[in-house]
Motif scaffolding. Structure first.
Motif, PDB file in Angstrom:
ATOM      1  N   ASN A  41       0.948  -1.152  -0.024  1.00 46.28           N
ATOM      2  CA  ASN A  41      -0.013   0.100  -0.001  1.00 46.28           C
ATOM      3  C   ASN A  41       0.938   1.313  -0.087  1.00 46.28           C
ATOM      4  N   VAL A  42       0.523   2.161  -0.921  1.00 47.21           N
ATOM      5  CA  VAL A  42       1.245   3.227  -0.822  1.00 47.21           C
ATOM      6  C   VAL A  42       0.182   4.613  -0.532  1.00 47.21           C
ATOM      7  N   ASN A  43       0.274   5.551   0.396  1.00 48.50           N
ATOM      8  CA  ASN A  43      -0.526   6.467   0.533  1.00 48.50           C
ATOM      9  C   ASN A  43      -0.016   7.906  -0.003  1.00 48.50           C
ATOM     10  N   ALA A  44      -0.673   8.869  -0.059  1.00 46.79           N
ATOM     11  CA  ALA A  44      -0.427  10.061  -0.276  1.00 46.79           C
ATOM     12  C   ALA A  44       0.540  10.114  -1.546  1.00 46.79           C
ATOM     13  N   LEU A  45       0.101   9.536  -2.701  1.00 53.20           N
ATOM     14  CA  LEU A  45       1.011   9.395  -3.983  1.00 53.20           C
ATOM     15  C   LEU A  45       1.651  10.689  -4.198  1.00 53.20           C
ATOM     16  N   LEU A  46       3.048  10.392  -4.573  1.00 54.53           N
ATOM     17  CA  LEU A  46       3.777  11.566  -5.018  1.00 54.53           C
ATOM     18  C   LEU A  46       4.210  11.178  -6.588  1.00 54.53           C
ATOM     19  N   LEU A  47       4.327  12.328  -7.350  1.00 61.01           N
ATOM     20  CA  LEU A  47       4.744  11.982  -8.673  1.00 61.01           C
ATOM     21  C   LEU A  47       6.396  11.052  -8.727  1.00 61.01           C
ATOM     22  N   GLY A  48       6.936  11.202  -7.679  1.00 64.86           N
ATOM     23  CA  GLY A  48       8.150  10.448  -7.523  1.00 64.86           C
ATOM     24  C   GLY A  48       8.081   8.853  -7.164  1.00 64.86           C
ATOM     25  N   ASP A  49       6.659   8.362  -6.973  1.00 65.30           N
ATOM     26  CA  ASP A  49       6.346   7.175  -6.725  1.00 65.30           C
ATOM     27  C   ASP A  49       6.143   6.160  -8.147  1.00 65.30           C
ATOM     28  N   SER A  50       6.097   7.035  -9.275  1.00 66.36           N
ATOM     29  CA  SER A  50       5.853   6.453 -10.462  1.00 66.36           C
ATOM     30  C   SER A  50       7.067   5.428 -10.798  1.00 66.36           C
ATOM     31  N   ALA A  51       6.776   4.013 -10.752  1.00 67.94           N
ATOM     32  CA  ALA A  51       7.794   3.317 -11.210  1.00 67.94           C
ATOM     33  C   ALA A  51       7.381   1.915 -11.243  1.00 67.94           C
ATOM     34  N   LEU A  52       8.165   0.718 -11.610  1.00 67.54           N
ATOM     35  CA  LEU A  52       7.748  -0.649 -11.628  1.00 67.54           C
ATOM     36  C   LEU A  52       7.826  -1.044 -10.308  1.00 67.54           C
ATOM     37  N   TYR A  53       6.873  -1.767  -9.665  1.00 68.27           N
ATOM     38  CA  TYR A  53       7.087  -2.405  -8.592  1.00 68.27           C
ATOM     39  C   TYR A  53       7.074  -4.035  -8.570  1.00 68.27           C
ATOM     40  N   LEU A  54       8.152  -4.187  -8.209  1.00 65.63           N
ATOM     41  CA  LEU A  54       8.283  -5.967  -8.380  1.00 65.63           C
ATOM     42  C   LEU A  54       8.171  -6.685  -6.923  1.00 65.63           C
TER      43      LEU A  54
END
Lengths: 112, 113
Positions: A77-90
């Motif tokens: 879970n990721v809260n309060a998303l930021l632009l920098g959270d854009s990524a591939l999650y493995l």
């Protein structure tokens, strides 16, 4: 024999929103680790779950949290998303006894 | 803090040529992994090296490990276009409850016909 399954494959979210990513480990594996891979970089360790508890954690803020269920599947879970959270999650699973990790196909998260 | 460095970061080579990718790590580790990643895809495991002097080969790829120098190499023989990808090395410690992978920066390999 199914490998590691991740869902969804792709996701687009708006800044400030919350997101949940899911992972089913390979059959016989009881440990699940999550990694974030930003574009053009190597994967970075987020945290690891074993016996439904967070066993160790990388250098990520508390906005990143997780859970492991009795069937060993896991959520990130990721809260309060930021632009920098854009990524591939493995997601990677292992059995903690032998060497080697099995990686899922990943979830591509785009924050706009 | 464990650090893993790879070089070169980018490599463009012609088909048929040989080349080597280097991976250095900063502290003692138990296992050294090599992965391949195609654009937009996940990681494909290539090799796991467990002990000093270990050498493994698969097709045109050969990996070796020198734990004293904290160095691993991935050698490509007679490169073909299909080997174009990004290659990562990673290390971990086999300490129950403390296994996690630390990745290098990756080497983007482009094979030119």
């Amino acid at each position: 024999d199914a490998g590691v399954t991740q869902s969804p494959t792709h996701l687009i979210k708006t800044r400030g929103q919350q997101v949940t990513l899911r992972c089913s480990p390979k059959s016989g594996h009881d440990t699940v680790s999550w990694y974030q891979q930003a574009l053009g970089q190597g994967p970075q360790f987020i945290f690891q779950y074993y016996e439904e508890e967070e066993r160790q954690r990388g250098n990520f803020p508390d906005r990143f949290s997780g859970h492991q269920f009795p069937n060993y599947s896991s959520e990130l879970n990721v809260n309060a998303l930021l632009l920098g959270d854009s990524a591939l999650y493995l997601c990677a699973s292992s059995d903690g006894q032998a060497y080697g990790y099995t990686f899922g196909s990943g979830t591509r998260l785009t924050v706009v | 803090e464990l650090k893993v460095e790879q070089n070169p970061l980018f490599l463009s080579m012609q088909e048929g040529k040989n080349y080597t990718i280097y991976c250095n790590y900063s502290t003692t580790s138990d296992r050294l992994y090599w992965y391949r990643q195609d654009p937009g895809k996940s990681l494909e495991s290539l090799f796991v090296l467990l002990s000093n002097g270990a050498v493994k080969q698969e097709g045109r790829l050969m990996a070796s490990l020198d734990t004293k120098a904290r160095l691993s190499t991935l050698h490509i023989t007679a490169a073909v276009h299909d080997l174009s990808a990004t290659y990562f090395c990673a290390v971990d410690r086999f300490n129950f409850g403390n296994e996690k992978l630390t990745f290098g920066t990756g080497t983007r390999l482009t094979i030119i016909p």
